[in-house]
Design a protein around this motif. Structure first.
Motif, short mmCIF file in Angstrom:
data_model
loop_
_atom_site.label_atom_id
_atom_site.label_comp_id
_atom_site.label_asym_id
_atom_site.label_seq_id
_atom_site.Cartn_x
_atom_site.Cartn_y
_atom_site.Cartn_z
N GLY A 44 -78.45 70.80 79.68
CA GLY A 44 -77.88 72.06 79.19
C GLY A 44 -78.87 73.17 78.88
N LEU A 45 -80.12 73.04 79.33
CA LEU A 45 -81.06 74.15 79.16
C LEU A 45 -80.50 75.38 79.90
N SER A 46 -80.53 76.53 79.26
CA SER A 46 -79.92 77.72 79.88
C SER A 46 -80.73 78.18 81.09
N ALA A 47 -80.04 78.85 82.01
CA ALA A 47 -80.71 79.37 83.22
C ALA A 47 -81.80 80.35 82.82
N LYS A 78 -83.65 80.25 80.05
CA LYS A 78 -84.85 79.52 79.58
C LYS A 78 -85.57 78.86 80.75
N GLU A 79 -84.77 78.28 81.67
CA GLU A 79 -85.39 77.66 82.84
C GLU A 79 -86.23 78.69 83.60
N SER A 80 -85.66 79.87 83.77
CA SER A 80 -86.36 80.91 84.50
C SER A 80 -87.66 81.30 83.78
N ALA A 81 -87.59 81.42 82.46
CA ALA A 81 -88.80 81.79 81.70
C ALA A 81 -89.88 80.71 81.85
N LEU A 82 -89.46 79.45 81.81
CA LEU A 82 -90.43 78.36 81.95
C LEU A 82 -91.06 78.34 83.34
N VAL A 83 -90.22 78.58 84.34
CA VAL A 83 -90.73 78.58 85.72
C VAL A 83 -91.70 79.75 85.94
N GLN A 84 -91.35 80.90 85.38
CA GLN A 84 -92.27 82.06 85.48
C GLN A 84 -93.61 81.71 84.85
N ALA A 85 -93.54 81.06 83.69
CA ALA A 85 -94.77 80.69 82.99
C ALA A 85 -95.59 79.74 83.87
N MET A 86 -94.93 78.75 84.45
CA MET A 86 -95.64 77.78 85.31
C MET A 86 -96.36 78.48 86.45
N ARG A 87 -95.71 79.50 86.99
CA ARG A 87 -96.29 80.24 88.10
C ARG A 87 -97.63 80.88 87.72
N SER A 88 -97.78 81.20 86.44
CA SER A 88 -99.03 81.85 85.99
C SER A 88 -100.14 80.85 85.71
N LEU A 89 -99.80 79.56 85.73
CA LEU A 89 -100.79 78.55 85.33
C LEU A 89 -102.13 78.64 86.06
N PRO A 90 -102.14 78.73 87.40
CA PRO A 90 -103.44 78.78 88.08
C PRO A 90 -104.30 79.94 87.58
N ALA A 91 -103.68 81.10 87.35
CA ALA A 91 -104.44 82.26 86.85
C ALA A 91 -104.95 82.01 85.44
#
Ligand code: F6R
Length: 364
Positions: free
Chosen positions: A180-183, A185-198
């Motif tokens: 039940g994680l909201s779309a 929140k999922e989107s925010a987490l995925v965006q954050a993951m995308r920044s990880l290498p930087a």
């Protein structure tokens, strides 16, 4: 080939932005985790009601971080145990429990034995997060999520650990979405993951500063690592790295445990290394640090600048980039790897091949 680097360990530390990217590749879209990364049979994500994580050493520390993520994001109970204990005791397995192993090599004897035992215990399914596609662990597990870190030669695990954490974050979010994680929140987490290498690249910029700091450790006999929350397992990992390659006795404690014993060890000869998260634990951690400073302990603090700790006297400060809270355990790992590396180089130990240790523990 070590390329421009003196040791494999350093080469592997610097490969992390690239391999974290390789670990994310094809597992996330613009704003979603792609459950297809678990293979055709991702139904377990819907059914899972408990998670048991089993691993050894550094891989076990990655599992401990995942417990914070899985329980926080998905509200699913998660137990983490070292494989050498798990394999020899009677484990209570609740209905619909996922059995998750973590291993760089996929050949660790205790982890394999734990998997074989688990397959007799009525688990929902078995998932291996592993770095070696052709390994026994991958072959014998029902499901696999490869970490894609490439060959790791240095005995001390570095890029294998941060890619395990990345794969665990993907898994945690995938489970949470089904719970039940909201779309949003999922989107925010995925965006954050995308920044990880930087972010990891930015953390590596402190290398020269950390090298200077590490000179102060050359004649130390002991070190105490403190963390709270998901940063506690990172403190454990920092202590393991330091003992493994520089042979300095290091211990890690959740900062809230100080008064329950370890504070007795603190005097002017004891360096205290603190990983400071930027969340509601910050103030509590600051008061833990004052307790240490009052006993003359030398404080090494790893934090972002918005904590304002760089302005404090008596603190040897190392900047860590400010990142989303969920990513802090991954980004904070980088300076600890660099610290243990440089301390080992100053002490002249065999960085890539520490005494008494083997890269893969294939016998019990
Ligand atoms: C520490 C280290 C070991 C391994 C452990 C498990 O730097 O490398 O603690 O993490 O032996 O190995 P794998 O992950 O191959 O199962």
């Amino acid at each position: 080939d070590k390329g421009e680097f003196r040791h494999y360990m350093m080469k592997e530390i610097y490969e992390q932005p690239k391999v974290i990217n390789a670990c994310l590749e094809g597992r996330i879209s613009e704003n979603k985790v792609l459950t297809s990364c678990f293979g055709a049979d991702s139904d377990f994500l819907k059914e899972v009601e408990n998670v048991h994580i089993v691993a050894c050493g550094t891989s076990y520390h990655a599992g401990l971080v995942a417990k914070y993520w899985i329980e926080d994001l998905a509200g699913v109970p998660c137990a983490v145990e070292v494989a050498s204990e798990y394999r020899y005791r009677n484990v209570a397995v609740p209905k619909n429990t996922l059995f998750l192993t973590l291993s760089q090599s996929g050949e660790t004897a205790d982890t394999l034995a734990a998997l074989r035992k688990a397959k007799e215990q009525g688990y929902l399914t078995t998932l291996a997060i592993c770095n070696v596609p052709s390994s026994t662990l991958v072959r014998e597990s029902a499901l696999t999520l490869l970490t894609n870190a490439g060959a790791e030669i240095g005995v001390a695990s570095t890029k294998a650990f941060t890619t395990q954490l990345t794969a665990l974050l993907i898994t945690s979010v995938a489970i949470a979405v089904e719970k039940g994680l909201s779309a949003e929140k999922e989107s925010a987490l995925v965006q954050a993951m995308r920044s990880l290498p930087a972010y990891v690249n930015a953390a590596l910029l402190q290398d020269e500063h950390i090298q200077k700091v590490s000179d102060r450790f050359a004649n130390k006999q002991h070190a105490l690592f403190l963390g709270r929350g998901a940063m506690y397992p990172i403190a454990l990992e920092g202590a393991l790295k330091l003992k493994e390659i520089s042979y300095i006795h290091a211990e890690a404690y959740p900062a809230g445990e100080l008064k329950h014993g370890p504070l007795a060890l603190v005097d002017e000869n004891m360096p205290i290394i603190t990983m400071v998260p930027h969340n509601d634990m910050l103030d509590k951690l600051k008061s833990n640090m004052q307790e240490v400073a009052a006993r003359g302990g030398e404080l090494y603090v790893f934090a972002d600048r918005s904590t304002n700790l760089h302005n404090e006297d008596n603190i040897i400060f190392t900047e860590v980039p400010k990142v989303e809270e969920i990513l802090e355990p991954i980004v904070h790992t980088i300076p600890l790897q660099l610290l243990s590396y440089h301390v080992a180089v100053v002490k002249g130990t065999d960085v890539d091949q520490p005494r008494n240790l083997a890269k893969s523990v294939t016998v019990e």
